[in-house]
Design a protein around this motif. Structure first.
Motif, mmCIF file in Angstrom:
data_model
loop_
_atom_site.group_PDB
_atom_site.id
_atom_site.type_symbol
_atom_site.label_atom_id
_atom_site.label_comp_id
_atom_site.label_asym_id
_atom_site.label_seq_id
_atom_site.Cartn_x
_atom_site.Cartn_y
_atom_site.Cartn_z
ATOM 1 N N PHE A 38 0.851 -1.185 0.000
ATOM 2 C CA PHE A 38 0.000 0.000 0.000
ATOM 3 C C PHE A 38 0.893 1.244 0.000
ATOM 4 N N GLY A 39 1.857 1.291 0.921
ATOM 5 C CA GLY A 39 2.721 2.453 1.037
ATOM 6 C C GLY A 39 3.614 2.643 -0.166
ATOM 7 N N TYR A 40 4.229 1.559 -0.654
ATOM 8 C CA TYR A 40 5.148 1.686 -1.792
ATOM 9 C C TYR A 40 4.399 2.157 -3.035
ATOM 10 N N ASP A 41 3.238 1.567 -3.288
ATOM 11 C CA ASP A 41 2.510 1.913 -4.509
ATOM 12 C C ASP A 41 1.936 3.323 -4.471
ATOM 13 N N THR A 42 1.653 3.865 -3.288
ATOM 14 C CA THR A 42 1.217 5.255 -3.206
ATOM 15 C C THR A 42 2.406 6.207 -3.195
ATOM 16 N N GLY A 43 3.542 5.767 -2.655
ATOM 17 C CA GLY A 43 4.699 6.650 -2.552
ATOM 18 C C GLY A 43 5.590 6.671 -3.771
ATOM 19 N N VAL A 44 5.585 5.601 -4.578
ATOM 20 C CA VAL A 44 6.513 5.502 -5.698
ATOM 21 C C VAL A 44 6.277 6.604 -6.734
ATOM 22 N N ALA A 45 5.040 7.081 -6.830
ATOM 23 C CA ALA A 45 4.760 8.157 -7.794
ATOM 24 C C ALA A 45 5.502 9.436 -7.440
ATOM 25 N N ASN A 46 5.799 9.622 -6.150
ATOM 26 C CA ASN A 46 6.500 10.817 -5.685
ATOM 27 C C ASN A 46 7.977 10.681 -6.013
ATOM 28 N N GLN A 62 -3.147 14.561 -17.962
ATOM 29 C CA GLN A 62 -2.950 13.116 -18.107
ATOM 30 C C GLN A 62 -2.154 12.551 -16.934
ATOM 31 N N LEU A 63 -1.129 13.290 -16.494
ATOM 32 C CA LEU A 63 -0.362 12.855 -15.332
ATOM 33 C C LEU A 63 -1.246 12.807 -14.092
ATOM 34 N N GLY A 64 -2.054 13.851 -13.895
ATOM 35 C CA GLY A 64 -2.969 13.869 -12.751
ATOM 36 C C GLY A 64 -3.927 12.700 -12.783
ATOM 37 N N LEU A 65 -4.383 12.337 -13.987
ATOM 38 C CA LEU A 65 -5.310 11.216 -14.122
ATOM 39 C C LEU A 65 -4.628 9.902 -13.759
ATOM 40 N N VAL A 66 -3.376 9.723 -14.199
ATOM 41 C CA VAL A 66 -2.635 8.497 -13.881
ATOM 42 C C VAL A 66 -2.434 8.366 -12.376
ATOM 43 N N ILE A 67 -2.048 9.476 -11.723
ATOM 44 C CA ILE A 67 -1.804 9.433 -10.282
ATOM 45 C C ILE A 67 -3.118 9.273 -9.526
ATOM 46 N N ALA A 68 -4.135 10.046 -9.925
ATOM 47 C CA ALA A 68 -5.412 10.019 -9.207
ATOM 48 C C ALA A 68 -6.178 8.727 -9.430
ATOM 49 N N SER A 69 -5.934 8.051 -10.554
ATOM 50 C CA SER A 69 -6.675 6.822 -10.841
ATOM 51 C C SER A 69 -6.465 5.787 -9.744
ATOM 52 N N LEU A 70 -5.282 5.771 -9.135
ATOM 53 C CA LEU A 70 -5.045 4.831 -8.034
ATOM 54 C C LEU A 70 -5.976 5.114 -6.871
ATOM 55 N N SER A 71 -6.135 6.392 -6.533
ATOM 56 C CA SER A 71 -7.002 6.740 -5.400
ATOM 57 C C SER A 71 -8.466 6.450 -5.695
ATOM 58 N N PHE A 72 -8.922 6.775 -6.909
ATOM 59 C CA PHE A 72 -10.316 6.498 -7.259
ATOM 60 C C PHE A 72 -10.577 4.989 -7.285
ATOM 61 N N ALA A 73 -9.627 4.234 -7.839
ATOM 62 C CA ALA A 73 -9.782 2.782 -7.837
ATOM 63 C C ALA A 73 -9.705 2.232 -6.424
ATOM 64 N N ALA A 74 -8.870 2.864 -5.580
ATOM 65 C CA ALA A 74 -8.771 2.431 -4.183
ATOM 66 C C ALA A 74 -10.096 2.621 -3.460
ATOM 67 N N ALA A 75 -10.850 3.662 -3.841
ATOM 68 C CA ALA A 75 -12.167 3.872 -3.239
ATOM 69 C C ALA A 75 -13.079 2.681 -3.541
ATOM 70 N N MET A 196 11.583 1.817 -10.856
ATOM 71 C CA MET A 196 11.027 2.270 -9.574
ATOM 72 C C MET A 196 9.748 1.507 -9.237
ATOM 73 N N PHE A 197 8.902 1.310 -10.223
ATOM 74 C CA PHE A 197 7.645 0.591 -9.995
ATOM 75 C C PHE A 197 7.873 -0.911 -9.833
ATOM 76 N N ALA A 198 8.857 -1.448 -10.550
ATOM 77 C CA ALA A 198 9.051 -2.906 -10.589
ATOM 78 C C ALA A 198 9.419 -3.497 -9.234
ATOM 79 N N VAL A 199 10.044 -2.687 -8.367
ATOM 80 C CA VAL A 199 10.546 -3.196 -7.085
ATOM 81 C C VAL A 199 9.445 -3.832 -6.242
ATOM 82 N N CYS A 200 8.217 -3.313 -6.319
ATOM 83 C CA CYS A 200 7.180 -3.792 -5.400
ATOM 84 C C CYS A 200 6.584 -5.138 -5.811
ATOM 85 N N ALA A 201 7.071 -5.737 -6.903
ATOM 86 C CA ALA A 201 6.612 -7.086 -7.252
ATOM 87 C C ALA A 201 7.081 -8.104 -6.217
#
Length: 493
Positions: A38-46, A62-75, A196-201
């Motif tokens: 949870f923490g890595y996937d929300t923090g890696v964008a930063n 488009q960048l805002g949509l990519v970042i925000a899509s995680l939060s909307f999907a998390a809802a 950066m994203f691949a690490v959380c696998a």
């Protein structure tokens, strides 16, 4: 019924250390891998969002949509995850979440495109990956705290459940450090963001195989007509006498509610349940409206806006993760010592103060002043430290405690849905907000919201510390718990 629950609570044998304590510790560590993800996937964008946008040719929206899509999907994930965990069990739900984490990472990492040229296919695949990760993050935010709360003895429930939030901020710190290391070694251009994203696998795989060997929530087992299995689980995490006494208490409540309505019918048929779900949803949104995830998602951008270079911002960003972990450790030490309401009020007062200070500092130290970025950094660090020490862990613990067993997944899911949806709105518009009204306006806006949040907690949020889940359930269902908001504690602590 309230009297019965309180009498059973008072009759529980004293909590004693032993092999069962170590077993409980192991279970919490494995389950908290969900919080780490949870923490890595929300923090890696930063830190990854800049190189990603440059590589894939994304504009701000488009960048805002990519970042925000995680939060909307998390809802959605938080709401669905709660219902799924009620249906198939907490343990199986976490195993499903581990699979989603892994699949989401693969979609993001292997999104086609690059070189600064926008690719509709690559953008769609990236967005799909972020949505899958969001479903997993939202589900983890609901299921893991409930799983831990239902396994933990009430005397240390706060610190056990709070470990998940410590895992979350540890995951965010890990993301910040990994981003800084990768950016230092490979630079900040090209496909560096994919690493950066691949690490959380890796932790996703550990979570899957770890939870396969973990037990189910004993309270869920009793609720679903499997008390013998529930007792066997309790006997692995309690002394024998305590396990039998707790099982009896859980069975009393389960039997009294065996004919009760469940799900939305239970919620809508009881005004006190409607009230407590509304309060939970409000508290979850308040947590987001402090702006904490705006810092955790776009902290590097805020620091660049204050005057730092991109390289300085990525490195300075690590300080947010460090103080978040330190604050989380402090919060765990205090979780079973300080009332939840008092913790909320202290935290909101401090975060609102830091919002005002950041806004004021950005006026006193205008752009071009060499001290500006460092003053802003110190004050934002203070804000993050206050948030993690007094609010983040306490909010998730409170949400895991307050809802009755027969609708705990649903109630928690509704509250988390509201919180994540609010976080998604902020994530979508914060980059544009910072660009348009600057640091000053953004932080003053958060300060105004903070004042309203203090009043909300003071008037409406009841106390839960030091109560068994069964006794809390009776007070919530009958409305007796609402007296606690007026200072009349229903237990001695």
């Amino acid at each position: 019924m309230t009297h019965t629950a309180r009498a059973a609570e008072a009759a529980l044998p004293k909590l004693e250390p032993g092999p069962h304590t170590r077993r409980l510790g192991l279970i919490s560590v494995v389950a908290c891998l969900g919080g780490l993800l949870f923490g890595y996937d929300t923090g890696v964008a930063n830190g990854a969002e800049g190189p990603m946008a440059q590589d894939l040719g994304l504009d701000l929206l488009q960048l805002g949509l990519v970042i925000a899509s995680l939060s909307f999907a998390a809802a959605v994930g938080a709401f669905v995850g709660g219902k799924v965990s009620d249906a198939i069990g907490r343990r199986r739900a976490i195993i499903v979440l581990a699979v989603l984490f892994f699949v989401g990472v693969l979609l993001v990492v292997f999104s086609p495109g690059g070189g600064g040229n926008f690719s509709p296919v690559g953008f769609t695949m990236l967005l799909a990956g972020r949505i899958v990760l969001g479903l997993a993050v939202g589900g983890a935010s609901t299921v893991v705290p409930v799983f831990l709360a239902e396994l933990a003895p009430y005397e240390i429930r706060g610190s056990i459940t709070g470990r998940n939030e410590l895992a979350i901020v540890s995951g965010q710190l890990a993301a910040f450090v990994v981003n800084a290391v990768i950016a230092t070694i490979f630079g900040s251009e090209g496909h560096v963001w994919r690493f950066m994203f691949a690490v959380c696998a890796l932790p996703a795989a550990f979570l899957f195989f770890g939870m396969v060997r973990m037990p189910e929530s004993p309270r869920w087992l009793v609720e679903n007509g499997r008390p013998e299995e529930g007792l066997k689980v309790l006997e692995t995490v309690r002394s024998e006498g305590r396990a039998n006494a707790e099982l009896e208490q859980v069975e009393i409540i389960a039997e009294e509610e065996s004919q009760a309505k469940v799900g939305f019918r239970a919620l809508l048929s009881n005004k006190w349940l409607v009230r407590i779900v509304a309060v939970g949803a409000g508290l979850s949104m308040i947590q987001q409206l402090t702006g904490i995830n705006s810092i955790m998602y776009f902290g590097a951008r805020v620091l660049e806006q204050s005057g730092m270079t991109a390289e300085q911002a990525v490195l300075a960003n690590i300080s947010f993760g460090v103080v978040a972990v330190v604050g989380g450790i402090i919060a765990l030490r205090n979780m079973d010592r300080i009332d939840r309401r008092k913790t909320f009020l202290i935290g909101l007062s401090l975060t609102t103060t830091f919002h005002l200070l950041v806004g004021a500092a950005s006026i006193m130290f205008p752009e071009g002043n060499p001290a500006r970025p460092f003053v802003v950094l110190v004050l934002v660090v203070g804000f993050v430290f206050s948030m993690q020490s007094f609010l983040n862990i306490a909010v998730w613990v409170w949400l895991a405690e307050i809802f009755p067993l027969h609708m705990r997944g649903l109630g928690f899911g509704i509250a988390a849905l509201c919180g994540w949806a609010m976080g998604g709105v902020l994530a979508l518009f914060v980059p544009t907000l910072i660009s348009s009204i600057g640091i000053t306006g953004t932080f003053f806006m958060f300060a105004v919201i903070g004042v309203g949040a203090v009043l909300f907690v003071w008037r409406l949020v009841p106390e839960t510390r030091g109560r068994s889940l069964e006794a809390l359930e009776m007070d919530v269902t009958t409305g007796a718990i609402n007296t606690i908001t007026r200072g009349q504690r229903t237990h001695a602590s």
